[in-house]
Motif scaffolding. Sequence first.
Motif, PDB file in Angstrom:
ATOM      1  N   THR A 197      31.407  52.837  21.048  1.00  0.00           N
ATOM      2  CA  THR A 197      30.836  51.736  20.287  1.00  0.00           C
ATOM      3  C   THR A 197      31.913  50.999  19.508  1.00  0.00           C
ATOM      4  O   THR A 197      32.472  51.554  18.552  1.00  0.00           O
ATOM      5  CB  THR A 197      29.769  52.265  19.311  1.00  0.00           C
ATOM      6  OG1 THR A 197      28.760  52.969  20.053  1.00  0.00           O
ATOM      7  CG2 THR A 197      29.133  51.133  18.533  1.00  0.00           C
ATOM      8  N   PHE A 218      29.666  50.773  25.342  1.00  0.00           N
ATOM      9  CA  PHE A 218      29.943  50.488  26.752  1.00  0.00           C
ATOM     10  C   PHE A 218      31.081  51.370  27.240  1.00  0.00           C
ATOM     11  O   PHE A 218      31.788  52.008  26.461  1.00  0.00           O
ATOM     12  CB  PHE A 218      30.295  49.004  26.955  1.00  0.00           C
ATOM     13  CG  PHE A 218      31.590  48.564  26.314  1.00  0.00           C
ATOM     14  CD1 PHE A 218      32.776  48.557  27.030  1.00  0.00           C
ATOM     15  CD2 PHE A 218      31.621  48.144  24.983  1.00  0.00           C
ATOM     16  CE1 PHE A 218      33.965  48.143  26.437  1.00  0.00           C
ATOM     17  CE2 PHE A 218      32.803  47.728  24.393  1.00  0.00           C
ATOM     18  CZ  PHE A 218      33.976  47.736  25.120  1.00  0.00           C
ATOM     19  N   ARG A 269      30.792  38.842  20.303  1.00  0.00           N
ATOM     20  CA  ARG A 269      30.767  39.128  21.730  1.00  0.00           C
ATOM     21  C   ARG A 269      32.146  39.593  22.176  1.00  0.00           C
ATOM     22  O   ARG A 269      33.160  39.015  21.780  1.00  0.00           O
ATOM     23  CB  ARG A 269      30.367  37.888  22.535  1.00  0.00           C
ATOM     24  CG  ARG A 269      29.107  37.216  22.056  1.00  0.00           C
ATOM     25  CD  ARG A 269      28.642  36.126  23.011  1.00  0.00           C
ATOM     26  NE  ARG A 269      29.695  35.211  23.442  1.00  0.00           N
ATOM     27  CZ  ARG A 269      30.106  34.163  22.744  1.00  0.00           C
ATOM     28  NH1 ARG A 269      29.601  33.914  21.539  1.00  0.00           N
ATOM     29  NH2 ARG A 269      31.035  33.368  23.224  1.00  0.00           N
ATOM     30  N   SER A 273      21.267  51.031  25.355  1.00  0.00           N
ATOM     31  CA  SER A 273      22.499  51.697  25.802  1.00  0.00           C
ATOM     32  C   SER A 273      23.125  52.565  24.722  1.00  0.00           C
ATOM     33  O   SER A 273      24.122  53.238  24.981  1.00  0.00           O
ATOM     34  CB  SER A 273      23.521  50.654  26.266  1.00  0.00           C
ATOM     35  OG  SER A 273      23.859  49.785  25.193  1.00  0.00           O
ATOM     36  N   ASN A 274      22.551  52.572  23.512  1.00  0.00           N
ATOM     37  CA  ASN A 274      23.227  53.227  22.387  1.00  0.00           C
ATOM     38  C   ASN A 274      22.674  54.595  22.018  1.00  0.00           C
ATOM     39  O   ASN A 274      23.378  55.409  21.423  1.00  0.00           O
ATOM     40  CB  ASN A 274      23.143  52.327  21.146  1.00  0.00           C
ATOM     41  CG  ASN A 274      23.745  50.963  21.378  1.00  0.00           C
ATOM     42  OD1 ASN A 274      24.887  50.840  21.810  1.00  0.00           O
ATOM     43  ND2 ASN A 274      22.976  49.919  21.122  1.00  0.00           N
ATOM     44  N   LEU A 304      28.817  46.634  17.702  1.00  0.00           N
ATOM     45  CA  LEU A 304      28.474  46.135  19.031  1.00  0.00           C
ATOM     46  C   LEU A 304      27.793  47.238  19.831  1.00  0.00           C
ATOM     47  O   LEU A 304      27.867  48.415  19.480  1.00  0.00           O
ATOM     48  CB  LEU A 304      29.722  45.645  19.761  1.00  0.00           C
ATOM     49  CG  LEU A 304      30.229  44.242  19.410  1.00  0.00           C
ATOM     50  CD1 LEU A 304      30.710  44.161  17.973  1.00  0.00           C
ATOM     51  CD2 LEU A 304      31.361  43.824  20.354  1.00  0.00           C
ATOM     52  N   ASN A 305      27.132  46.856  20.906  1.00  0.00           N
ATOM     53  CA  ASN A 305      26.546  47.843  21.802  1.00  0.00           C
ATOM     54  C   ASN A 305      27.642  48.664  22.465  1.00  0.00           C
ATOM     55  O   ASN A 305      28.711  48.143  22.810  1.00  0.00           O
ATOM     56  CB  ASN A 305      25.700  47.158  22.878  1.00  0.00           C
ATOM     57  CG  ASN A 305      24.416  46.579  22.334  1.00  0.00           C
ATOM     58  OD1 ASN A 305      23.801  47.140  21.426  1.00  0.00           O
ATOM     59  ND2 ASN A 305      23.997  45.448  22.875  1.00  0.00           N
ATOM     60  N   SER A 327      30.039  43.371  25.916  1.00  0.00           N
ATOM     61  CA  SER A 327      29.182  43.883  24.858  1.00  0.00           C
ATOM     62  C   SER A 327      28.980  42.788  23.821  1.00  0.00           C
ATOM     63  O   SER A 327      29.688  41.771  23.819  1.00  0.00           O
ATOM     64  CB  SER A 327      29.804  45.127  24.214  1.00  0.00           C
ATOM     65  OG  SER A 327      28.970  45.655  23.202  1.00  0.00           O
ATOM     66  N   TYR A 328      28.013  43.018  22.945  1.00  0.00           N
ATOM     67  CA  TYR A 328      27.794  42.094  21.836  1.00  0.00           C
ATOM     68  C   TYR A 328      27.084  42.838  20.717  1.00  0.00           C
ATOM     69  O   TYR A 328      26.539  43.936  20.904  1.00  0.00           O
ATOM     70  CB  TYR A 328      26.977  40.874  22.278  1.00  0.00           C
ATOM     71  CG  TYR A 328      25.498  41.159  22.485  1.00  0.00           C
ATOM     72  CD1 TYR A 328      24.560  40.852  21.498  1.00  0.00           C
ATOM     73  CD2 TYR A 328      25.049  41.758  23.659  1.00  0.00           C
ATOM     74  CE1 TYR A 328      23.222  41.131  21.680  1.00  0.00           C
ATOM     75  CE2 TYR A 328      23.715  42.039  23.844  1.00  0.00           C
ATOM     76  CZ  TYR A 328      22.798  41.732  22.860  1.00  0.00           C
ATOM     77  OH  TYR A 328      21.471  42.012  23.041  1.00  0.00           O
ATOM     78  N   TRP A 357      24.197  50.842  31.135  1.00  0.00           N
ATOM     79  CA  TRP A 357      24.989  49.888  30.360  1.00  0.00           C
ATOM     80  C   TRP A 357      24.402  48.481  30.409  1.00  0.00           C
ATOM     81  O   TRP A 357      24.671  47.667  29.513  1.00  0.00           O
ATOM     82  CB  TRP A 357      26.430  49.876  30.854  1.00  0.00           C
ATOM     83  CG  TRP A 357      27.183  51.152  30.630  1.00  0.00           C
ATOM     84  CD1 TRP A 357      27.883  51.864  31.572  1.00  0.00           C
ATOM     85  CD2 TRP A 357      27.349  51.863  29.397  1.00  0.00           C
ATOM     86  NE1 TRP A 357      28.453  52.976  31.001  1.00  0.00           N
ATOM     87  CE2 TRP A 357      28.154  53.003  29.670  1.00  0.00           C
ATOM     88  CE3 TRP A 357      26.892  51.668  28.092  1.00  0.00           C
ATOM     89  CZ2 TRP A 357      28.504  53.922  28.681  1.00  0.00           C
ATOM     90  CZ3 TRP A 357      27.242  52.594  27.110  1.00  0.00           C
ATOM     91  CH2 TRP A 357      28.037  53.691  27.407  1.00  0.00           C
TER      92      TRP A 357
END
Length: 679
Positions: free
Chosen positions: A424, A490, A443, A249-250, A487-488, A457-458, A244
Amino acid sequence: MRCVSNLPYATKEENHVAIPMSDGAVLSARIWRPTASDGQPVPAVLEYIPYRKRDLTAARDSIHHPYLAGHGYACVRVDIRGTGESEGVLRDEYLEQEQSDAEEILAWLADQPWCDGNTGMMGISWGAFAALQVAARRPPSLRAIVIASFTDDRYDDDMHYMGGSLLSDNLAEAGTMFAHATLPPDPAVVGDRWREMWHERMENTSPWVLEWLRHQRRDAYWRHASVCENYQGVACPVLASSGWADGYSNAVTRLLAHLDVPRKGLIGPWSHKFPHLGEPGPAIGYLQEVVRWWDHWLKGVDNGAMDGPMLWTWMQDSVPPSTSYEERPGRWVGEMEWPSPHIRSVSCPLVRHRIVGPGESAPEPPGDDGPMTVQSPLSVGQFAGKWASYNAPPDLPYDQREEDGGSLVFDTEPLAERLEVLGTPTVELELSASEPVAMVAARLSDVAPDGSATRISYGLLNLTRREGTDEPDPLEPGRRYRATVQLNGFAQSFPPGHRIRLSLSTSYWPLAWPPPKPVRLNVYEGASSLTLPVRPVEAPDHLPPRPFDEPEGAPAIGTTQLTPVEERWDVKRDLIGYNAELEILKDRGTVRFEDIGLDVGRRAYERYTSVADDFTSTAGESTWTMRFTRDDWDVRVETHTVLRCSETEFQVHATLDGYENDRRVFSRNWNEKLPRDYL
């Protein structure tokens, strides 16, 4: 990590094996394999990267390759053409030549008397890219792959153009490879040819940032080797992992959702590290999992490798903001399939600086008070950390409150109960902008009762790419548009009493290059929302209390730190001239590799500057110095790349200098201008 030397198989090592290519080039391999494989062939596992097997990755390689060899595999570490002791020139990443070479290497391995004809590929970062990309080409001997910290999308989910926005890591990574592609081979291996090979590399290498800036939209250059263009190309089983805190991370969950092969995913709290070396911790017994994977898919052992969840992931607990963590508290959770039926998308409307959170009632429609507006200063982003954390402190984002001062902020009410999110998030916006080229940075933060804000995340979106990254469409100032910011992914647990915060800004420098001019963005409530992938707290975890063993590996080779490591991350502001500066130093000092009597020095320096809110004042630079010494052999390479801009173009200045015994023997300069393509 527990060092294990008593392994099931006695092994031997060949530190330089020549592998011939069909065009006459010779690539250099290092091979660890069971001694008994001379008469009892075993499967071969390839790691294929450009980072010099003999020195730069030697200590890391010595932990996992001998370990896997000791469990019955021929582990083969090959330097890509043009790196280390492999002949040729490395001109760019993931080229057709690189992949066709890999296919030839696999065919060569399968034909060796010590190999039983079955091969696998493994790696982290470039090595994982290579394994996934080669798997999509379906070489006949390749039975399975193991990949960590990678992407299937070279344009949008790498260090290049996140959401169509230019990342500063595009410059930083180009600077890294500019240095690595121009290093000499070791004369202890290649003999007197080392100087000829070195000069061939320096004479035929250009700053990679030039090519990357020639392709500012998603075109055939980026579609090549992006596996997301055709997931059906991959036909072998895949064990995929990431962290993470990593920029990558995706892709794990995308592969789980789109591949049609046996697959497993693992996402921990880690930065850009193998999971058995994972930081922030906890690290896990990753190599034991890899052995189980290889035993099942390369040896046909019925060991339950596919039992249990499809996805293991670390559900992170709330932590105060910090630029580094030794450990991230949390717990492992498992999902038997992905997308998971447990996870529901919860749409949270944005209303007058509020997020209507899960379980809350939407307020009455507001009166017509006009749009909410934001025009961010260039200072928003100075505490963003790196696009990808390498656990080189302090490269994680710091307390977001100062960043939020230049942003449009939306908060939930304090949460009444624990909320867990896995997946996501997206932000749906109805907006208008004052300029034809604009960006939005979104963000998501965990806000504690004391007000401290930890970024979770952002995501970024170049609004000229709102309909797709292949054909930019400039905005008509004042016109209302719909745009979705992804966003990424998490996994995060928000405790009762905390708030979830969404912050929107029109710049995020220096993590991403800002638009040509300052932009005033209008956001319209009612049609704008945050969507969260909520995982019920009571959802089954499908895992035992301790799903992984403690990390273990083979003992690392002996190295001696001759000069100290220095790491620095300085944010500076001059309140007279209004100059702002971020300086990043990663000096690994000088390390002696005892087994080959070689001293290696590595120093990387990055600097990002701007003046007040002059969006054309932004500039970045990357400087590398790498030195290799043994007895009377003393060489070093110095590279320097500077990227500046105007409203209409990017300007690149770069230098390459090669030194032998402190005498400069090669020098070249580049000065080029490239038009900005709605960026």
